[in-house]
Structures are given as C-alpha cells and as structure tokens.
Write a protein that holds these residues in place. Sequence first.
Motif, PDB file in Angstrom:
ATOM      1  N   THR A   1      37.878   7.445-116.408  1.00 54.18           N
ATOM      2  CA  THR A   1      36.466   7.659-116.724  1.00 54.18           C
ATOM      3  C   THR A   1      36.208   7.400-118.203  1.00 54.18           C
ATOM      4  O   THR A   1      35.217   6.746-118.575  1.00 54.18           O
ATOM      5  N   SER A   2      37.096   7.889-119.071  1.00 51.19           N
ATOM      6  CA  SER A   2      36.948   7.656-120.512  1.00 51.19           C
ATOM      7  C   SER A   2      37.064   6.175-120.850  1.00 51.19           C
ATOM      8  O   SER A   2      36.352   5.664-121.735  1.00 51.19           O
ATOM      9  N   LEU A   3      37.939   5.457-120.143  1.00 47.10           N
ATOM     10  CA  LEU A   3      38.082   4.020-120.385  1.00 47.10           C
ATOM     11  C   LEU A   3      36.816   3.267-119.985  1.00 47.10           C
ATOM     12  O   LEU A   3      36.405   2.314-120.666  1.00 47.10           O
ATOM     13  N   ILE A   4      36.198   3.686-118.881  1.00 48.68           N
ATOM     14  CA  ILE A   4      34.927   3.069-118.470  1.00 48.68           C
ATOM     15  C   ILE A   4      33.899   3.218-119.588  1.00 48.68           C
ATOM     16  O   ILE A   4      33.194   2.267-119.948  1.00 48.68           O
ATOM     17  N   ASN A   5      33.820   4.427-120.146  1.00 51.10           N
ATOM     18  CA  ASN A   5      32.863   4.691-121.228  1.00 51.10           C
ATOM     19  C   ASN A   5      33.229   3.926-122.500  1.00 51.10           C
ATOM     20  O   ASN A   5      32.357   3.393-123.199  1.00 51.10           O
ATOM     21  N   LYS A   6      34.510   3.851-122.797  1.00 52.72           N
ATOM     22  CA  LYS A   6      34.979   3.173-124.009  1.00 52.72           C
ATOM     23  C   LYS A   6      34.615   1.689-124.003  1.00 52.72           C
ATOM     24  O   LYS A   6      34.253   1.116-125.044  1.00 52.72           O
TER      25      LYS A   6
ATOM     26  N   GLN B   1      19.813   4.787-123.077  1.00 52.24           N
ATOM     27  CA  GLN B   1      20.989   4.223-122.424  1.00 52.24           C
ATOM     28  C   GLN B   1      21.218   4.776-121.019  1.00 52.24           C
ATOM     29  O   GLN B   1      22.256   4.497-120.414  1.00 52.24           O
ATOM     30  N   VAL B   2      20.269   5.547-120.507  1.00 49.28           N
ATOM     31  CA  VAL B   2      20.405   6.129-119.170  1.00 49.28           C
ATOM     32  C   VAL B   2      19.875   5.153-118.126  1.00 49.28           C
ATOM     33  O   VAL B   2      18.827   4.542-118.322  1.00 49.28           O
TER      34      VAL B   2
ATOM     35  N   ALA C   1      25.110  11.267-118.928  1.00 46.85           N
ATOM     36  CA  ALA C   1      26.018  11.529-120.052  1.00 46.85           C
ATOM     37  C   ALA C   1      25.660  10.690-121.267  1.00 46.85           C
ATOM     38  O   ALA C   1      26.105  10.999-122.383  1.00 46.85           O
ATOM     39  N   SER C   2      24.857   9.648-121.079  1.00 46.30           N
ATOM     40  CA  SER C   2      24.431   8.792-122.203  1.00 46.30           C
ATOM     41  C   SER C   2      23.325   9.436-123.030  1.00 46.30           C
ATOM     42  O   SER C   2      23.019   8.948-124.125  1.00 46.30           O
ATOM     43  N   MET C   3      22.697  10.481-122.529  1.00 45.28           N
ATOM     44  CA  MET C   3      21.549  11.074-123.215  1.00 45.28           C
ATOM     45  C   MET C   3      21.943  11.692-124.551  1.00 45.28           C
ATOM     46  O   MET C   3      22.941  12.401-124.651  1.00 45.28           O
TER      47      MET C   3
ATOM     48  N   GLY D   1      27.062   1.978-125.508  1.00 41.94           N
ATOM     49  CA  GLY D   1      26.493   3.319-125.678  1.00 41.94           C
ATOM     50  C   GLY D   1      26.300   4.059-124.375  1.00 41.94           C
ATOM     51  O   GLY D   1      26.046   5.261-124.366  1.00 41.94           O
ATOM     52  N   MET D   2      26.415   3.347-123.247  1.00 44.98           N
ATOM     53  CA  MET D   2      26.313   4.005-121.945  1.00 44.98           C
ATOM     54  C   MET D   2      27.553   4.853-121.689  1.00 44.98           C
ATOM     55  O   MET D   2      28.658   4.508-122.114  1.00 44.98           O
ATOM     56  N   LYS D   3      27.356   5.940-120.972  1.00 50.84           N
ATOM     57  CA  LYS D   3      28.466   6.799-120.570  1.00 50.84           C
ATOM     58  C   LYS D   3      28.178   7.363-119.187  1.00 50.84           C
ATOM     59  O   LYS D   3      27.009   7.541-118.815  1.00 50.84           O
ATOM     60  N   ILE D   4      29.235   7.651-118.444  1.00 54.55           N
ATOM     61  CA  ILE D   4      29.080   8.360-117.187  1.00 54.55           C
ATOM     62  C   ILE D   4      29.783   9.704-117.281  1.00 54.55           C
ATOM     63  O   ILE D   4      30.717   9.889-118.066  1.00 54.55           O
ATOM     64  N   GLY D   5      29.312  10.655-116.489  1.00 52.87           N
ATOM     65  CA  GLY D   5      29.919  11.976-116.427  1.00 52.87           C
ATOM     66  C   GLY D   5      29.675  12.561-115.053  1.00 52.87           C
ATOM     67  O   GLY D   5      28.690  12.226-114.383  1.00 52.87           O
TER      68      GLY D   5
END
Length: 331
Positions: free
Chosen positions: A76-81, A144-145, A117-119, A165-169
């Motif tokens: 999950t962290s790699l996807i965000n990275k 970025q949401v 998680a991007s918020m 800048g996008m992230k998932i959680g």
Amino acid sequence: MRKSLSLLIFFYLNFANAQEQRYVTVDRTLSLMGSRFVITIVAESEATANKHIDEASAEITRIEKLISSWDENSETSLINKYAGIQPVKVNPELFGLIERSLKISAITDGAFDITYASMDKVWRFDGSMQYPPSEAEIKSSIAQVGYQHIILNKEKSTVFLENKGMKIGFGAIGKGYAADKTKALMLSKNVFAGIINASGDLTTWGRQASGEKWIIGISNPLDREKIFSWLPLDESSVATSGNYEKYVVFKGEKYSHIIDPRTGYPSKGINSVSVFSKSAELCDALATSVFIMGRETGLAFIDQLEGTEIIIVDSDHKIHKSKGIKFDEKR
C-alpha cells in the motif's frame, strides 16, 4: 472518513442449555491495527480456544502489514510512493480489496473513497481549531481525491494512482476486511463458533455455547447504559459509524469528524449509523457511506441492497431503520 464507535454493542450470553457443557467460551482483548480487538472463541477446551485466538491474532497482524499505509515496506505504501510515476505490482489479495473498494465507490457515488487519504487535514478535531477553514482551503484539501484516478490492470495485477500526491488508505474498510478474513480462517479450521470484534466492526459465526444465536444489544448513544434494542446475529456482521466523540462547534453549529471526500465538508444530519450484513467489510464501508449520504438517501440506498439492513440515529436523536429491522425491546 475515519470512524468511531457511537452505538455500544453488548452481547447477551445464555448458558442455560446443556450444550454449553460440551464447549467453553474464551475471549481476549488485543491491540491490533491501532484498534481494540476482542476475539471470542467457542471451542471444546480452553486450550483449544486460546490456540485459535493466537491464530486469529496472527492473521490480523498479517493483514495489517498488507494494507498499512504507515508501514513504508507495505505494498500500500509503495502504491502511494509511486503515485503519478508508475504502476505497482501487488499480490492478488490487495488487488481484490482495492477492486471491491472501487465498486463500493461507484455505487455510493463517491461517498466511500479510499483516496480520502489524499485529503489535506484542514479540519482538526483535537480542540485546537479556533475557526473553520476557508472555502478555498477546503477546496484545495480535496484536490487529489478521486477514486476514478485509480487505474487497475487485472492481467498484470498492478495499481496506479494517476496523479502525484494521491494516496489510498483503508481506514473505512480495513478492520471489516480483517474481521472477515479472520472468520474465514477460523471456519477453515472448523472452529465451532466465535466473534471477531474490531472496535465495533464485528462478525460472528456459529452459535453460543448454549446453542442460541449471538444476541447484540444496541444502546442509546445519549445514555449508553440503556439498551433500546436487542438483535440476533446469525452468521452475520455489523459496523457502526458515529460522531459523538470527535466534532467541533462554531457559532452553535456542530461539525462532525466524518468528512465527505467529494466536498471536503463534514457530514451533517446524522449522529450514528449501524449497518448489518453478512460481510463485515461491506458493513464497515457502508456505515461511513450512509453517514455521508444522509438519512433519506442512505435509507433508500440500503433498502435496495439484498441482505443488508441499517439503523440510523439522526441529529435530532430520532431512530430510523430499514425495512428488515425488527426491534426486540424485551430480553
């Protein structure tokens, strides 16, 4: 979109039946996934029950490592990275969870969105806010949401976040997923019965040691010592989302900590939502979604889903329920 328990859930245990002589019930409270888990196992002996609780704990820990966004080594962290840079190959389990999350986003019109998680955190519910954020700050916070910008390639098992800048959680679905996976593990080991309770997101299987169904009591959020309804859980799950513990008030107006990822504004009109279904994962996701949708839209939405029920307490403390909920006030 993070959740806190607002409707307390109590279990009614009946040991009157002779069957309970053949089984013992053991429960243990653990700190897992940053939350309080209570694992209850009904088995032939205390030693057997404790062995299965250890196995359940190990499974939840495994899932946490898979979906954790704070573990820099997780997929999950790699996807965000690598957001906006390149797709990331993930194992089928994580791919499936993301794929199901996108389907829930689609049917809830974005009320559920793992890219929350991007918020930017322009709202704070720790007592430090002196005034609400500006309209411009709120608009910028959700730039970025958007679940539509998650690109999946099933053939290659890759996940790509289109924008930097996008992230998932998985804060609004992860504990329910962990509960379902742990229940599946216990069933594969022929464990007689049990409950996986992830801070109020819970699932059950089998029957109590007495042979009776698991019974939960839903307490009134205004007086947690008083139960307004008893409901059976038979091979079923429940999740609750509420705003009693985290909110701010400006000029007499209450702002909930549950933020609509589409607008950046706190949701209004509902104090708590409890969703009942076979899947704890689905309950977890829909509890937050309905909170954001609002009472009328949320009830109409749930009534269209087969095998799913809901109890809503609105901001006027009135109780609303879907068609299949039958209250039992006697217990």
